[in-house]
Design a protein around this motif. Structure first.
Motif, mmCIF file in Angstrom:
data_model
loop_
_atom_site.group_PDB
_atom_site.id
_atom_site.type_symbol
_atom_site.label_atom_id
_atom_site.label_comp_id
_atom_site.label_asym_id
_atom_site.label_seq_id
_atom_site.Cartn_x
_atom_site.Cartn_y
_atom_site.Cartn_z
ATOM 1 N N THR A 58 -11.267 -48.661 -10.217
ATOM 2 C CA THR A 58 -11.513 -47.780 -11.504
ATOM 3 C C THR A 58 -10.869 -46.542 -11.489
ATOM 4 O OG1 THR A 58 -14.141 -47.994 -10.959
ATOM 5 C CG2 THR A 58 -13.614 -46.595 -12.437
ATOM 6 N N VAL A 59 -10.522 -45.721 -10.217
ATOM 7 C CA VAL A 59 -8.899 -45.312 -9.832
ATOM 8 C C VAL A 59 -8.408 -45.509 -10.499
ATOM 9 C CG1 VAL A 59 -8.048 -43.901 -8.996
ATOM 10 C CG2 VAL A 59 -9.945 -43.730 -8.584
ATOM 11 N N MET A 61 -7.633 -48.378 -12.348
ATOM 12 C CA MET A 61 -7.699 -48.618 -14.061
ATOM 13 C C MET A 61 -7.222 -47.094 -14.989
ATOM 14 S SD MET A 61 -10.731 -51.299 -14.635
ATOM 15 C CE MET A 61 -11.642 -51.129 -15.463
ATOM 16 N N LEU A 62 -7.385 -46.147 -14.762
ATOM 17 C CA LEU A 62 -7.402 -45.142 -15.131
ATOM 18 C C LEU A 62 -6.346 -44.242 -14.866
ATOM 19 C CD1 LEU A 62 -11.091 -43.115 -14.071
ATOM 20 C CD2 LEU A 62 -10.474 -44.412 -16.367
ATOM 21 N N PHE A 63 -5.771 -44.456 -14.515
ATOM 22 C CA PHE A 63 -4.079 -44.183 -13.638
ATOM 23 C C PHE A 63 -3.248 -44.687 -14.886
ATOM 24 C CE2 PHE A 63 0.438 -45.377 -11.599
ATOM 25 C CZ PHE A 63 0.681 -43.596 -11.826
ATOM 26 N N GLY A 65 -4.807 -46.195 -17.351
ATOM 27 C CA GLY A 65 -4.963 -45.954 -18.746
ATOM 28 C C GLY A 65 -4.354 -44.799 -19.257
ATOM 29 N N VAL A 66 -4.076 -44.334 -18.377
ATOM 30 C CA VAL A 66 -3.627 -42.131 -18.972
ATOM 31 C C VAL A 66 -1.718 -43.095 -19.112
ATOM 32 C CG1 VAL A 66 -2.874 -40.439 -17.903
ATOM 33 C CG2 VAL A 66 -4.892 -41.614 -17.700
ATOM 34 N N ASP A 68 -0.460 -45.828 -20.328
ATOM 35 C CA ASP A 68 -0.701 -46.498 -20.762
ATOM 36 C C ASP A 68 -0.225 -45.881 -21.749
ATOM 37 O OD1 ASP A 68 0.337 -48.906 -22.407
ATOM 38 O OD2 ASP A 68 -1.703 -48.550 -23.070
#
Length: 80
Positions: A58-59, A61-63, A65-66, A68
């Protein structure tokens, strides 16, 4: 002298063919021995490992995503 040198590889080749099956059997015996050494995690340990993996995925993926979104905005700002 050349005859002795040429006969050594032939004998070696025959020995390696004979020992191939022995090596295969030995390999599988060692695999079984290693499987007997394996320790399975308890239910509690398994749950903790599962939650740890989910958290880190999850961490990441968030990283990603940010990053991106930031690059996407930068491309719109640069290229209009």
């Amino acid at each position: 002298m050349s005859q002795a040198a040429s006969s050594a590889p032939r004998g070696r080749k025959l020995d390696s063919k004979k020992s191939l099956w022995r090596r295969i059997v030995t390999f599988f015996k060692e695999v079984v021995a290693e499987f007997k050494k394996v320790q399975r995690p308890t239910r509690k340990e398994l749950w903790q490992l599962f939650l740890t993996v989910v958290f880190f995925v999850t961490v990441v993926m968030l990283f990603v995503g940010v990053i991106d979104v930031v690059f996407n905005q930068a491309m719109f700002w640069i290229f209009g």
